[in-house]
Design a protein around this motif. Structure first.
Motif, PDB file in Angstrom:
ATOM      1  N   LEU A  24      64.106 101.233 100.120  1.00  0.00           N
ATOM      2  CA  LEU A  24      65.323 101.336  99.329  1.00  0.00           C
ATOM      3  C   LEU A  24      66.154 102.515  99.808  1.00  0.00           C
ATOM      4  N   LEU A  25      67.460 102.296  99.942  1.00  0.00           N
ATOM      5  CA  LEU A  25      68.432 103.354 100.196  1.00  0.00           C
ATOM      6  C   LEU A  25      69.271 103.461  98.935  1.00  0.00           C
ATOM      7  N   ILE A  26      69.234 104.613  98.271  1.00  0.00           N
ATOM      8  CA  ILE A  26      69.823 104.732  96.936  1.00  0.00           C
ATOM      9  C   ILE A  26      70.807 105.891  96.869  1.00  0.00           C
ATOM     10  N   ASP A  27      72.045 105.594  96.455  1.00  0.00           N
ATOM     11  CA  ASP A  27      73.006 106.635  96.129  1.00  0.00           C
ATOM     12  C   ASP A  27      72.599 107.244  94.788  1.00  0.00           C
ATOM     13  N   VAL A  28      72.895 108.498  94.594  1.00  0.00           N
ATOM     14  CA  VAL A  28      72.506 109.157  93.340  1.00  0.00           C
ATOM     15  C   VAL A  28      73.521 108.910  92.237  1.00  0.00           C
ATOM     16  N   MET A  29      74.807 109.109  92.521  1.00  0.00           N
ATOM     17  CA  MET A  29      75.838 108.997  91.493  1.00  0.00           C
ATOM     18  C   MET A  29      76.399 107.583  91.463  1.00  0.00           C
ATOM     19  N   MET A  30      75.969 106.805  90.462  1.00  0.00           N
ATOM     20  CA  MET A  30      76.400 105.411  90.324  1.00  0.00           C
ATOM     21  C   MET A  30      76.634 105.079  88.860  1.00  0.00           C
ATOM     22  N   PRO A  31      77.455 104.060  88.586  1.00  0.00           N
ATOM     23  CA  PRO A  31      77.667 103.619  87.203  1.00  0.00           C
ATOM     24  C   PRO A  31      76.472 102.828  86.682  1.00  0.00           C
ATOM     25  N   VAL A  32      76.446 102.614  85.407  1.00  0.00           N
ATOM     26  CA  VAL A  32      75.449 101.801  84.698  1.00  0.00           C
ATOM     27  C   VAL A  32      74.074 102.457  84.720  1.00  0.00           C
ATOM     28  N   MET A  33      73.506 102.662  85.897  1.00  0.00           N
ATOM     29  CA  MET A  33      72.230 103.366  86.039  1.00  0.00           C
ATOM     30  C   MET A  33      72.283 104.200  87.307  1.00  0.00           C
TER      31      MET A  33
ATOM     32  N   ILE B   4      64.782 106.346 100.081  1.00  0.00           N
ATOM     33  CA  ILE B   4      65.635 107.378 100.661  1.00  0.00           C
ATOM     34  C   ILE B   4      66.864 107.532  99.776  1.00  0.00           C
ATOM     35  N   PHE B   5      67.138 108.748  99.325  1.00  0.00           N
ATOM     36  CA  PHE B   5      68.381 109.025  98.612  1.00  0.00           C
ATOM     37  C   PHE B   5      69.471 109.345  99.619  1.00  0.00           C
ATOM     38  N   LEU B   6      70.630 108.721  99.439  1.00  0.00           N
ATOM     39  CA  LEU B   6      71.825 109.004 100.237  1.00  0.00           C
ATOM     40  C   LEU B   6      72.859 109.570  99.282  1.00  0.00           C
TER      41      LEU B   6
ATOM     42  N   ASP C 144      68.980 119.408  93.010  1.00  0.00           N
ATOM     43  CA  ASP C 144      69.074 117.947  93.114  1.00  0.00           C
ATOM     44  C   ASP C 144      68.080 117.415  94.140  1.00  0.00           C
ATOM     45  N   VAL C 145      67.985 118.121  95.264  1.00  0.00           N
ATOM     46  CA  VAL C 145      67.026 117.708  96.303  1.00  0.00           C
ATOM     47  C   VAL C 145      65.603 117.779  95.752  1.00  0.00           C
TER      48      VAL C 145
ATOM     49  N   GLY D  25      59.819 110.977  93.334  1.00  0.00           N
ATOM     50  CA  GLY D  25      59.085 110.078  94.212  1.00  0.00           C
ATOM     51  C   GLY D  25      59.825 109.653  95.460  1.00  0.00           C
ATOM     52  N   ALA D  26      60.957 110.300  95.769  1.00  0.00           N
ATOM     53  CA  ALA D  26      61.673 109.966  96.998  1.00  0.00           C
ATOM     54  C   ALA D  26      60.864 110.396  98.213  1.00  0.00           C
ATOM     55  N   ASN D  27      61.006 109.641  99.292  1.00  0.00           N
ATOM     56  CA  ASN D  27      60.349 109.989 100.551  1.00  0.00           C
ATOM     57  C   ASN D  27      61.263 110.777 101.477  1.00  0.00           C
ATOM     58  N   ASP D  28      62.573 110.657 101.258  1.00  0.00           N
ATOM     59  CA  ASP D  28      63.534 111.371 102.101  1.00  0.00           C
ATOM     60  C   ASP D  28      64.840 111.519 101.328  1.00  0.00           C
ATOM     61  N   TYR D  29      65.670 112.457 101.779  1.00  0.00           N
ATOM     62  CA  TYR D  29      66.909 112.798 101.091  1.00  0.00           C
ATOM     63  C   TYR D  29      67.947 113.073 102.173  1.00  0.00           C
ATOM     64  N   VAL D  30      68.886 112.142 102.366  1.00  0.00           N
ATOM     65  CA  VAL D  30      69.882 112.245 103.428  1.00  0.00           C
ATOM     66  C   VAL D  30      71.230 112.599 102.812  1.00  0.00           C
ATOM     67  N   LYS D  31      71.816 113.669 103.302  1.00  0.00           N
ATOM     68  CA  LYS D  31      73.069 114.165 102.735  1.00  0.00           C
ATOM     69  C   LYS D  31      74.269 113.528 103.417  1.00  0.00           C
TER      70      LYS D  31
END
Length: 227
Positions: A49-58, A77-79, A87-88, A95-101
């Motif tokens: 999964l590639l997941i943005d942090v700031m999103m609507p609804v959830m 991976i958080f993008l 935040d990191v 439980g993230a495996n990586d954090y890409v800025k």
């Protein structure tokens, strides 16, 4: 093929990233909020999964919490543009495996995706395939014959794996080109023939293995059984 669930609410960015990842041989499903992503995850079980942090609804952090309650091993991976240390740290604690800025280069993201997926338990369990007297290691992208190995490209490894997993069945040319060269306007049917010929050459030490060109339809791999 690596199956990615990409969660990003910024449509223009999502289109660029998804297209770029597909050009690199990945399968990408995109959605714009965490709630939809959670339903897709439960239904489709992606490889990463590639997941943005700031999103609507959830938001992404909440989504990751739900994902980890369902699956403790799928790579995440958080993008995000949120670069504060807290935040990191929170992302990794969830439980993230990586954090890409953001902004990031696609080449860097591709390397991170491949590294995480190849080391995941799911891939570790299913990395080796016996193809006649050959061993295909899709984790390391190597093809071995009697102790000697050659290095394959990512596309070569994935296409050979797909041909073997669908052995004795014809895979349409259009499906191969869409899957592995989805938006490459320079890749033609003739180029695919050359690509298949190269894979045949890799396998030519075991005469039981045959990749047939079914004229006008596609390709089929078969392995003759030992008598």
């Amino acid at each position: 093929m690596i199956d990615i669930l990409y969660v990003e609410d910024e449509a223009s960015l999502a289109l660029i990233v998804a297209d770029s990842l597909e050009m690199n041989g990945f399968s990408v499903r995109h959605c714009q909020d965490g709630q939809v992503a959670l339903r897709l995850f439960e239904k489709q079980k992606p490889d990463i999964l590639l997941i943005d942090v700031m999103m609507p609804v959830m938001d992404g952090f909440t989504l990751a919490t739900h994902i980890r309650a369902l699956d403790s091993q799928v790579p995440i991976i958080f993008l995000t543009a949120r670069v504060q240390t807290e935040d990191v740290v929170k992302g990794f604690h969830l439980g993230a495996n990586d954090y890409v800025k953001k902004p990031f280069r696609i080449e860097e993201l591709v390397v991170r995706i491949e590294s995480l997926v190849k080391s995941s338990p799911k891939m570790q369990l299913s990395q080796n395939l016996m193809i006649g007297d050959y061993v295909l290691d899709s984790l390391r992208q190597t093809l071995s014959y009697k102790g000697e190995s050659i290095k394959l490209s990512y596309r070569e490894s994935e296409l050979l794996r797909s041909l073997y997993e669908n052995r004795n069945q014809v895979i349409p040319r259009e499906d191969i080109m869409k899957t592995y060269w989805s938006y490459d306007k320079y890749f033609s049917g003739r180029s695919l023939d050359v690509f298949i010929s190269r894979i045949r050459k890799y396998l030519n030490q075991d005469p039981r293995i045959k990749i047939s060109n079914i004229r006008g339809i596609g390709y089929m791999l078969s392995v003759e059984e030992l008598l």
